[in-house]
Structure formats: structure tokens, C-alpha cells
Enzyme design. Structure first.
Site, PDB file in Angstrom:
ATOM      1  N   MET A  41       0.849  -1.205   0.000  1.00 33.09           N
ATOM      2  CA  MET A  41       0.000   0.000   0.000  1.00 33.09           C
ATOM      3  C   MET A  41       0.881   1.250   0.000  1.00 33.09           C
ATOM      4  SD  MET A  41      -3.483  -0.818   1.952  1.00 33.09           S
ATOM      5  CE  MET A  41      -2.943  -0.613   3.643  1.00 33.09           C
ATOM      6  N   ALA A  43       3.997   3.768   1.118  1.00 30.55           N
ATOM      7  CA  ALA A  43       4.657   4.097   2.396  1.00 30.55           C
ATOM      8  C   ALA A  43       5.773   3.080   2.659  1.00 30.55           C
ATOM      9  CB  ALA A  43       3.651   4.139   3.540  1.00 30.55           C
ATOM     10  N   ALA A  46      11.848  -0.713   4.948  1.00 30.85           N
ATOM     11  CA  ALA A  46      12.786  -1.819   4.699  1.00 30.85           C
ATOM     12  C   ALA A  46      12.086  -3.188   4.699  1.00 30.85           C
ATOM     13  CB  ALA A  46      13.899  -1.786   5.736  1.00 30.85           C
ATOM     14  N   HIS A  48       9.125  -3.849   3.309  1.00 32.83           N
ATOM     15  CA  HIS A  48       8.677  -4.031   1.924  1.00 32.83           C
ATOM     16  C   HIS A  48       9.876  -4.384   1.026  1.00 32.83           C
ATOM     17  CE1 HIS A  48       5.505  -0.936   3.257  1.00 32.83           C
ATOM     18  NE2 HIS A  48       4.818  -2.025   3.016  1.00 32.83           N
ATOM     19  N   LYS A 160       4.822 -10.643   8.755  1.00 28.96           N
ATOM     20  CA  LYS A 160       4.349  -9.606   9.680  1.00 28.96           C
ATOM     21  C   LYS A 160       2.811  -9.655   9.768  1.00 28.96           C
ATOM     22  CE  LYS A 160       3.795  -5.280  11.365  1.00 28.96           C
ATOM     23  NZ  LYS A 160       2.493  -4.960  10.865  1.00 28.96           N
ATOM     24  N   ASP A 161       2.180  -9.856   8.587  1.00 30.87           N
ATOM     25  CA  ASP A 161       0.723 -10.001   8.516  1.00 30.87           C
ATOM     26  C   ASP A 161       0.431 -11.477   8.253  1.00 30.87           C
ATOM     27  OD1 ASP A 161      -0.066  -7.009   8.470  1.00 30.87           O
ATOM     28  OD2 ASP A 161       1.512  -7.176   6.971  1.00 30.87           O
ATOM     29  N   MET A 195       8.698  -3.419  11.607  1.00 32.94           N
ATOM     30  CA  MET A 195       8.509  -2.239  10.742  1.00 32.94           C
ATOM     31  C   MET A 195       7.100  -2.241  10.194  1.00 32.94           C
ATOM     32  SD  MET A 195      11.962  -1.646   8.689  1.00 32.94           S
ATOM     33  CE  MET A 195      13.490  -1.416   9.560  1.00 32.94           C
ATOM     34  N   SER A 196       6.525  -1.051  10.126  1.00 33.77           N
ATOM     35  CA  SER A 196       5.156  -0.920   9.623  1.00 33.77           C
ATOM     36  C   SER A 196       4.922   0.523   9.201  1.00 33.77           C
ATOM     37  CB  SER A 196       4.168  -1.299  10.725  1.00 33.77           C
ATOM     38  OG  SER A 196       2.863  -0.856  10.382  1.00 33.77           O
ATOM     39  N   ARG A 198       2.369   2.049   9.654  1.00 31.54           N
ATOM     40  CA  ARG A 198       1.580   2.665  10.729  1.00 31.54           C
ATOM     41  C   ARG A 198       2.432   3.139  11.904  1.00 31.54           C
ATOM     42  NH1 ARG A 198      -1.905  -1.052   8.170  1.00 31.54           N
ATOM     43  NH2 ARG A 198      -3.899  -0.105   7.655  1.00 31.54           N
TER      44      ARG A 198
END
Ligand code: AMP
Length: 291
Positions: A41, A43, A46, A48, A160-161, A195-196, A198
């Protein structure tokens, strides 16, 4: 000048609609290249970029999509406040070897009259599912579209998800979508915070509290390795510790089977511990393998 320092080259790295995307993929296919997709999405951080590196190691060409999908946002989360900086994102993605960034407009993904929703049960019945009604339907619907638009050989998603990763694996299996779903480990800040995008919502004070989620999950995991029957007690203690450490609310702390996501009362591998907490404007999630 770096490749993406040149504005016209930068434009060449972006596909704005499905036609441009399909054209690029068709060219690669003609040359016999394999293709990976990494949905994001935007933003970009590291975490990603590690998915891109993984994709790069497995396929000849890598597409990253950057689309803030409105249908997976909760009513309480402000879609318009979601961090966005396309130029920075494209630069970062290309710098680690992304060949094309798919940045569609909202109306390309959801044209007027769009009426289809894909829904997955089972894996979505626990953890984030009941707390974020419609979220996973939004995710799988957009991911199905991205798969059909780009027809990749593989798609890479972050652990992470973790619930999302399993849900998408199920989606591909149930609908016979010919794409291998590859998981990649969670990338963390030095202090352990996953890391996120958000994390940008956190104030300085909240940022100090945030890594406690990972620390407390790890402690709970260590406890059930020693006392396998104490899953519920460990989760209860972890919840209390999180609140003591300054988190405003704990959505859940659960130990679940790592493939079915069934909650466990007694620890038996393969299992993971999952947590979701509220801190200021942010809702943070994390999970780790218990081993
Ligand atoms: P998002 O842009 O947050 O929707 O995430 C896009 C992809 O990046 C998803 O597959 C996420 O699981 C993955 N991702 C997000 N944060 C991390 C992280 N810290 N480490 C590894 N993958 C991540």
C-alpha cells in the site's frame, strides 16, 4: 545520475493502469522471463524492500504494486491519513531492483458499478477477522484483481501479517489461481519493533513503548515452551504486562496453530503467538513462531 534520478526514466518505471501493466508483462513473457508480484500500500520501508529482494532472488522480473486499498480500511482508521509519497516509494522500490511499480488510480481498481466481493471463511474467524469486519474481504478482493491483472508466477507477502499470508494462500488454492504464495520473515527495527507504515502514527513517547509488544510476545512464547499447558495463563499475563507498559488496549493475545490458526490451550509445534494492541492513533500487530 542514478537510474531513478532521471524523471523520464522514473515515469518508465511506473504503470498507471492495467493496460500498461499487461503490456510490460507480455513483453517479459515473450522473452521467457518469470514474473513476481509484491503487493503493497506504498509508504515503503525496509520490510517491503526485503520482499522485493526475496522476489528478485526467485524471478527474473519484479512488479511492486502500490495501491492504498480503501475497502480494507476500518471505519475508525482514516484512509486519507495513510502516509503517501509516490516519488519516494518508487525510488526506494527501484533501488532494490523492482522492474515496474504498478500505481493504479482508485477508479482503475474499482470502476463505477464494481460489484464483486470475494470472501474467505475459516482462517478469518479469529485474530483480526472479527475485530475488523470486511477487512479480509477487501484484501482478498484486491489481491485477486492484482493477480489477474499481472498473472505472476509468484507473489511475496510478509509474515508480519501472518493471518493475511495464510488467507491469501487459501485464496490461491481455493480459486486455482496459478501463483505460488511465498512468505518472507518480519523485518524489525533495532529495538525489535516490527517495521510498519503505521509506526509513523506513533509519537516519540509511544515509539518508546511500541517495542514492548515484541519483547512481551517473546517472553510469553518462552514461557509456554517450558510450560506447554499454560497457553491461556501466558496470554493473560502478557495482556496485563502490555497494559502495565503503556499500551491503551489489547485487541488480542493468542497462541494458535501456525497453519490452521486454531487457538491452542496446550502448546504443540507448529504454533505462533499473535498480538494486536492500540497505542495512540496506531493499531500495532505482531506475531512470532514459538520454537
Ligand atoms: P502493507 O503495505 O503494509 O500493506 O504491506 C505490504 C506487504 O509488506 C505485506 O505483504 C506485508 O506483510 C509486508 N510487510 C509489512 N511490514 C513488513 C515487515 N516489517 N517485514 C516484512 N514484511 C512486511
Amino acid at each position: 545520475m542514478s537510474k531513478v534520478g532521471n524523471p523520464s526514466l522514473m515515469t518508465q518505471m511506473i504503470a498507471r493502469d492495467v493496460l500498461e501493466l499487461r503490456r510490460a508483462v507480455a513483453e517479459w513473457r515473450q522473452k521467457g522471463h518469470t514474473v513476481a508480484l509484491v503487493p503493497t500500500m506504498g509508504a515503503i520501508h525496509a520490510g517491503h524492500l526485503s520482499l522485493i529482494s526475496k522476489a528478485k532472488s526467485l524471478c527474473d522480473r519484479v512488479i511492486a504494486s502500490a495501491f492504498v486499498n480503501p475497502t480494507q480500511f476500518d471505519e475508525n482508521e482514516d484512509l486519507n491519513a495513510y502516509p503517501a509519497n509516490e516519488e519516494e516509494d518508487v525510488r526506494a522500490l527501484v533501488s532494490v531492483g523492482t522492474n515496474l511499480v504498478f500505481c493504479p488510480n482508485r477508479k482503475d481498481i474499482y470502476p463505477e458499478g464494481f460489484s464483486t466481493v470475494i470472501s474467505i471463511s475459516g482462517l478469518t474467524s479469529g485474530l483480526c477477522g472479527p475485530l475488523r469486519p470486511g477487512h479480509f474481504d477487501g484484501v482478498v478482493t484486491v489481491v485477486t484483481k492484482l493477480f489477474l491483472q499481472s498473472l505472476p508466477d509468484i507473489a511475496v507477502f510478509g509474515e508480519k501479517d501472518y493471518q493475511q499470508l495464510l488467507v491469501i494462500r487459501q485464496l490461491a488454492k481455493d480459486l486455482n489461481i496459478p501463483v505460488d504464495i511465498v512468505g518472507a520473515p518480519t523485518v524489525r527495527e533495532e529495538d525489535g519493533l516490527a517495521m510498519s507504515s503505521r509506526n509513523r502514527y506513533l509519537s516519540e513517547k509511544e515509539r518508546v513503548i511500541a517495542p514492548e509488544l515484541y519483547r512481551i510476545l517473546k517472553m510469553a512464547a518462552e514461557r509456554v515452551i517450558v510450560r506447554p499447558n499454560d497457553c491461556e495463563l501466558s496470554c493473560r499475563n502478557a495482556r496485563a504486562e502490555l497494559l502495565e507498559n503503556g499500551f491503551e488496549a489489547v485487541d488480542y493475545i493468542n497462541i494458535c496453530h501456525a497453519e490452521t490458526l486454531e487457538p491452542l490451550t496446550a502448546y504443540k509445534p507448529p504454533a505462533r503467538i499473535f498480538g494486536a494492541v492500540r497505542l495512540g492513533k496506531a493499531r500495532l500487530i505482531d506475531n512470532i513462531l514459538i520454537s
